[in-house]
Write a protein that holds these residues in place. Structure first.
Motif, PDB file in Angstrom:
ATOM      1  N   PRO A   5       6.010   7.675  -4.570  1.00 41.32           N
ATOM      2  CA  PRO A   5       6.636   7.734  -5.891  1.00 41.32           C
ATOM      3  C   PRO A   5       7.578   6.584  -6.195  1.00 41.32           C
ATOM      4  CG  PRO A   5       7.596   9.356  -4.400  1.00 41.32           C
ATOM      5  CD  PRO A   5       6.401   8.791  -3.709  1.00 41.32           C
ATOM      6  N   THR A   6       8.069   5.918  -5.160  1.00 45.58           N
ATOM      7  CA  THR A   6       8.998   4.806  -5.363  1.00 45.58           C
ATOM      8  C   THR A   6       8.914   3.880  -4.166  1.00 45.58           C
ATOM      9  OG1 THR A   6      11.302   4.203  -5.826  1.00 45.58           O
ATOM     10  CG2 THR A   6      10.939   6.012  -4.279  1.00 45.58           C
ATOM     11  N   SER A   7       9.632   2.772  -4.227  1.00 47.42           N
ATOM     12  CA  SER A   7       9.655   1.822  -3.122  1.00 47.42           C
ATOM     13  C   SER A   7      11.003   1.860  -2.425  1.00 47.42           C
ATOM     14  CB  SER A   7       9.374   0.397  -3.629  1.00 47.42           C
ATOM     15  OG  SER A   7       8.086   0.306  -4.181  1.00 47.42           O
ATOM     16  N   VAL A  10      10.021  -8.019  -0.171  1.00 50.69           N
ATOM     17  CA  VAL A  10       9.121  -8.802  -1.017  1.00 50.69           C
ATOM     18  C   VAL A  10       8.226  -7.889  -1.850  1.00 50.69           C
ATOM     19  CG1 VAL A  10       7.238 -10.478  -1.021  1.00 50.69           C
ATOM     20  CG2 VAL A  10       9.178 -10.789   0.531  1.00 50.69           C
ATOM     21  N   ALA A  11       7.715  -6.832  -1.224  1.00 50.13           N
ATOM     22  CA  ALA A  11       6.867  -5.888  -1.963  1.00 50.13           C
ATOM     23  C   ALA A  11       7.651  -5.172  -3.058  1.00 50.13           C
ATOM     24  CB  ALA A  11       6.255  -4.866  -1.004  1.00 50.13           C
ATOM     25  N   GLY A  12       8.949  -5.071  -2.869  1.00 48.99           N
ATOM     26  CA  GLY A  12       9.801  -4.435  -3.877  1.00 48.99           C
ATOM     27  C   GLY A  12      10.381  -5.419  -4.870  1.00 48.99           C
ATOM     28  N   GLY A  13       9.761  -6.579  -5.020  1.00 46.84           N
ATOM     29  CA  GLY A  13      10.246  -7.574  -5.981  1.00 46.84           C
ATOM     30  C   GLY A  13      11.447  -8.341  -5.482  1.00 46.84           C
ATOM     31  N   ILE A  25       0.835  -1.204   0.000  1.00 46.36           N
ATOM     32  CA  ILE A  25       0.000   0.000   0.000  1.00 46.36           C
ATOM     33  C   ILE A  25       0.872   1.256   0.000  1.00 46.36           C
ATOM     34  CG2 ILE A  25      -1.763   1.293   1.250  1.00 46.36           C
ATOM     35  CD1 ILE A  25      -2.739  -1.373   2.402  1.00 46.36           C
ATOM     36  N   GLY A  26       1.930   1.226   0.807  1.00 47.10           N
ATOM     37  CA  GLY A  26       2.836   2.372   0.837  1.00 47.10           C
ATOM     38  C   GLY A  26       3.506   2.608  -0.498  1.00 47.10           C
TER      39      GLY A  26
END
Length: 247
Positions: free
Chosen positions: A116-118, A195-198, A110-111
């Motif tokens: 704009p980025t992770s 994990v959310a960032g691939g 969600i964040g």
């Protein structure tokens, strides 16, 4: 907070413990999601007050979730509480871990969606791996020791400052060693962001998580050393809130 009765010592996880819709597991999932969401968003937006945002939101959700689940929001804290004994079974700890990891992933997703980025937990450019590991062990140790002392210590039972104490540790840690280790102090934060960032920087997330668990384990051991009366091991008077200055 963090005061739960051990029904048994079985290592088998009952079905109700795996159910993420139970009040305790739901609180751990939501609380961890809110924490990681705040970390992701505040860092991505380049706020100079990021440590303050993280520390204050942690205070708030600890006060909110304390009466429900104990408000761990951190596998290292759950590990320390379990090792302390008498508060959380291994089966309950495992269910908390699952809820916390899922919550961290959801919060990071969600964040990342509204930012704009992770971001991921990463080492400072001028830091060595050894410095980063020691930083994570040190502040996770402090965090877990504070949790044990303010939330599972019968001398300060029903106090009204436990959330403040816990949040301030994370605030101090983010300011002090954040530029060195990334300032996770929490495997759910490290894994959730990665994990959310691939799966970005996943190897370092594993290293950080192990360091966090080590810090939690050391805190549990020290708690038993400094508060033996909690386990019926005390000899003579003790100095504390219930027996002040009776050394």
């Amino acid at each position: 907070p963090i005061q739960q009765n051990c029904k048994d010592n079985k290592y088998i996880i009952p079905k109700e413990n795996i159910n993420m819709t139970t009040p305790k597991n739901s609180m751990e999932l939501v609380g961890t999601a809110v924490l990681v969401f705040t970390i992701q968003t505040s860092i991505c937006n380049g706020s100079s007050l990021t440590p303050l945002a993280i520390g204050t939101i942690l205070m708030s959700i600890v006060f909110a979730g304390g009466p429900i689940s104990g408000a761990h929001y951190n596998p290292a804290v759950s590990f320390a509480v379990t090792l302390r004994g008498g508060e959380l079974t291994w089966a309950e700890m495992t269910s908390y871990w699952i809820a916390q990891i899922i919550g961290g992933f959801i919060g990071a997703l969600i964040g990342g969606f509204i930012s704009p980025t992770s971001v991921v937990v990463s080492m400072g450019s001028d830091a060595t791996m050894a410095q980063a590991i020691v930083s994570e062990v040190m502040y996770t140790f402090v965090l877990c020791l504070v949790v044990l002392c303010v939330a599972t210590n019968s001398k300060v039972e029903n106090n009204h400052y436990y959330g403040l104490a816990i949040g301030l540790v994370v605030l101090a840690g983010a300011i002090t060693v954040g530029p060195i280790s990334g300032g996770a102090f929490n495997p759910a934060v490290a894994f959730g962001l990665s994990v959310a960032g691939g799966f970005a920087n996943f190897g370092y997330s594993v290293v950080v998580s192990v360091a966090n668990l080590v810090g939690g384990a050391v805190a549990a051991v020290l708690f038993r050393v400094v508060l033996p009366e909690e386990f019926g091991l005390a000899r003579g008077g003790t100095v504390g809130e219930t027996t002040p200055f009776n050394a």
